[in-house]
Design a protein around this motif. Structure first.
Motif: not given
Length: 116
Positions: A92-98
């Motif tokens: 989830k963190y990676k998706e939000v960061l992307s």
């Protein structure tokens, strides 16, 4: 009556003991209680931003600003706690960061176009 008061005092003592134990565990983990609480709140916001990022491809400029500011709060809170606490939330963190990076690039490109 005294038995009821004794039970109440014991329950209050147990509650305070559990709170003290939780604070001790947080401190032993090398964190501040405030940072841990911020992490909990940020984790809840991460779920909301994750759903938002998945749902909407195009955001208005105002929505982009709100998304960026909320994402920055999340990144700051997640940076203040050890990675082991949020390994489960990494995707989830990676998706939000992307999505955050994409919005930043779009806003940067728009500003560059406006200058020319």
């Amino acid at each position: 009556m005294t038995v009821i008061l004794a039970v109440i005092y014991i329950l209050i003592f147990v509650i305070f003991a559990l709170i003290a134990y939780a604070v001790l565990q947080i401190k032993l983990f090398g964190m501040k209680v405030k940072d841990f609480w911020s992490f909990i709140e940020a984790n809840q916001m991460l779920d909301k931003l994750y759903k938002f990022a998945k749902q909407y491809e195009k955001l208005s400029p105002q929505e982009q600003i709100i998304y960026l500011s909320e994402a920055e709060k999340i990144f700051k809170a997640f940076d203040s706690v050890p990675n082991e606490l949020w390994e489960e939330e990494y995707d989830k963190y990676k998706e939000v960061l992307s999505k955050y990076k994409d919005i930043r690039m779009l806003r940067w490109a728009d500003k560059a176009r406006q200058k020319n």
